[in-house]
Design a protein around this motif. Structure first.
Motif, short mmCIF file in Angstrom:
data_model
loop_
_atom_site.label_atom_id
_atom_site.label_comp_id
_atom_site.label_asym_id
_atom_site.label_seq_id
_atom_site.Cartn_x
_atom_site.Cartn_y
_atom_site.Cartn_z
N GLU A 19 60.04 51.71 37.65
CA GLU A 19 59.88 52.67 36.55
C GLU A 19 59.20 53.95 37.04
OE1 GLU A 19 60.26 52.65 32.80
OE2 GLU A 19 61.89 51.39 33.49
N ASN A 20 58.17 53.77 37.90
CA ASN A 20 57.48 54.94 38.46
C ASN A 20 58.43 55.78 39.30
OD1 ASN A 20 55.01 54.37 37.27
ND2 ASN A 20 54.29 53.16 39.01
N ILE A 21 59.24 55.11 40.11
CA ILE A 21 60.22 55.82 40.95
C ILE A 21 61.25 56.51 40.06
CG2 ILE A 21 62.07 55.48 42.64
CD1 ILE A 21 60.25 53.20 43.81
N TYR A 22 61.69 55.83 39.01
CA TYR A 22 62.66 56.38 38.06
C TYR A 22 62.16 57.72 37.49
CZ TYR A 22 65.61 56.60 33.87
OH TYR A 22 66.49 56.98 32.89
N GLY A 23 60.85 57.81 37.27
CA GLY A 23 60.26 59.01 36.67
C GLY A 23 60.02 60.15 37.65
N GLN A 24 60.29 59.93 38.93
CA GLN A 24 60.06 60.98 39.94
C GLN A 24 61.07 62.12 39.77
OE1 GLN A 24 57.60 60.79 42.54
NE2 GLN A 24 56.91 59.09 41.26
N LEU A 31 72.06 57.51 39.55
CA LEU A 31 71.14 56.41 39.83
C LEU A 31 70.32 56.06 38.59
CD1 LEU A 31 70.01 57.25 43.47
CD2 LEU A 31 71.35 55.28 42.73
N LYS A 32 69.97 57.07 37.80
CA LYS A 32 69.24 56.79 36.56
C LYS A 32 70.10 55.98 35.59
CE LYS A 32 65.69 60.28 36.31
NZ LYS A 32 64.91 61.08 35.38
N ASN A 33 71.38 56.35 35.47
CA ASN A 33 72.29 55.61 34.59
C ASN A 33 72.48 54.18 35.06
OD1 ASN A 33 72.72 57.81 32.90
ND2 ASN A 33 74.55 58.48 33.98
N GLU A 34 72.65 54.02 36.37
CA GLU A 34 72.80 52.68 36.93
C GLU A 34 71.56 51.84 36.60
OE1 GLU A 34 72.90 50.42 41.27
OE2 GLU A 34 73.11 52.60 41.23
N TYR A 35 70.40 52.44 36.75
CA TYR A 35 69.13 51.74 36.48
C TYR A 35 69.05 51.29 35.02
CZ TYR A 35 64.12 50.89 36.10
OH TYR A 35 62.90 50.32 35.86
N ARG A 36 69.28 52.23 34.12
CA ARG A 36 69.20 51.90 32.69
C ARG A 36 70.19 50.80 32.31
NH1 ARG A 36 68.66 57.55 32.01
NH2 ARG A 36 70.87 57.68 31.52
N ASN A 37 71.42 50.92 32.79
CA ASN A 37 72.45 49.93 32.45
C ASN A 37 72.12 48.55 32.99
OD1 ASN A 37 73.95 51.87 31.10
ND2 ASN A 37 75.22 52.34 32.87
N LYS A 38 71.71 48.49 34.26
CA LYS A 38 71.41 47.20 34.89
C LYS A 38 70.20 46.55 34.25
CE LYS A 38 74.14 46.27 38.46
NZ LYS A 38 74.85 45.02 38.59
N VAL A 39 69.15 47.31 34.00
CA VAL A 39 67.94 46.75 33.38
C VAL A 39 68.28 46.18 32.00
CG1 VAL A 39 65.67 47.35 32.40
CG2 VAL A 39 66.26 48.08 34.71
N GLU A 80 66.42 45.54 41.82
CA GLU A 80 65.48 46.65 41.57
C GLU A 80 64.86 47.14 42.87
OE1 GLU A 80 62.94 47.20 38.19
OE2 GLU A 80 63.90 45.56 37.12
N LEU A 81 64.56 46.23 43.79
CA LEU A 81 64.01 46.65 45.09
C LEU A 81 65.04 47.48 45.86
CD1 LEU A 81 62.13 43.39 46.14
CD2 LEU A 81 61.08 45.59 45.54
N ASP A 82 66.29 47.03 45.85
CA ASP A 82 67.35 47.76 46.53
C ASP A 82 67.55 49.14 45.89
OD1 ASP A 82 69.78 47.99 48.31
OD2 ASP A 82 70.74 48.14 46.33
N TRP A 83 67.55 49.18 44.56
CA TRP A 83 67.71 50.44 43.84
C TRP A 83 66.59 51.41 44.22
CZ3 TRP A 83 64.66 53.16 40.44
CH2 TRP A 83 65.27 54.23 39.79
N ALA A 84 65.36 50.90 44.24
CA ALA A 84 64.20 51.74 44.57
C ALA A 84 64.35 52.31 45.98
CB ALA A 84 62.91 50.94 44.43
N LYS A 85 64.79 51.48 46.94
CA LYS A 85 64.97 51.96 48.32
C LYS A 85 66.03 53.05 48.37
CE LYS A 85 63.84 47.65 50.57
NZ LYS A 85 64.46 46.37 50.91
N ARG A 86 67.12 52.86 47.65
CA ARG A 86 68.18 53.88 47.63
C ARG A 86 67.68 55.20 47.06
NH1 ARG A 86 72.69 52.31 44.37
NH2 ARG A 86 71.48 50.61 43.50
N VAL A 87 66.87 55.13 46.00
CA VAL A 87 66.35 56.36 45.39
C VAL A 87 65.39 57.05 46.35
CG1 VAL A 87 64.90 57.28 43.54
CG2 VAL A 87 66.64 55.57 43.01
#
Length: 92
Positions: A19-24, A31-39, A80-87
């Protein structure tokens, strides 16, 4: 503490970091859309298992649903860990 509770706690910690990374600044909307959809998807799957556990009295069914929830949490944590690394790779 049960295995499910431990995993849920770990998922919560990973999710807070994501979530912290998402807000950066500079996180691409894709990537934000992918995050919201997957969560949302993982939350729904977990909650559906929780609802089904409340509807049954069969121990075998409850056990199977618990195993499904454990699997959902494991997959979500890895994703989520993989998503964070990609971001991080994208914005750094």
């Amino acid at each position: 503490m049960t295995r499910l509770e431990e995993l849920y706690e770990k998922m919560t910690q990973v999710h807070e970091k994501a979530e912290n990374i998402y807000g950066q600044e500079g996180v691409p909307s894709m990537l934000k859309n992918e995050y919201r959809n997957k969560v949302a998807q993982y939350n729904d799957m977990y909650e559906n298992c929780e609802s089904m556990k409340l509807m049954t009295t069969k121990q075998e069914t409850i056990h199977n649903l618990l195993n499904q929830q454990i699997e959902i949490l494991n997959v979500r944590i890895k994703w989520e860990l993989d998503w964070a690394k990609r971001v991080i790779n994208h914005i750094s």
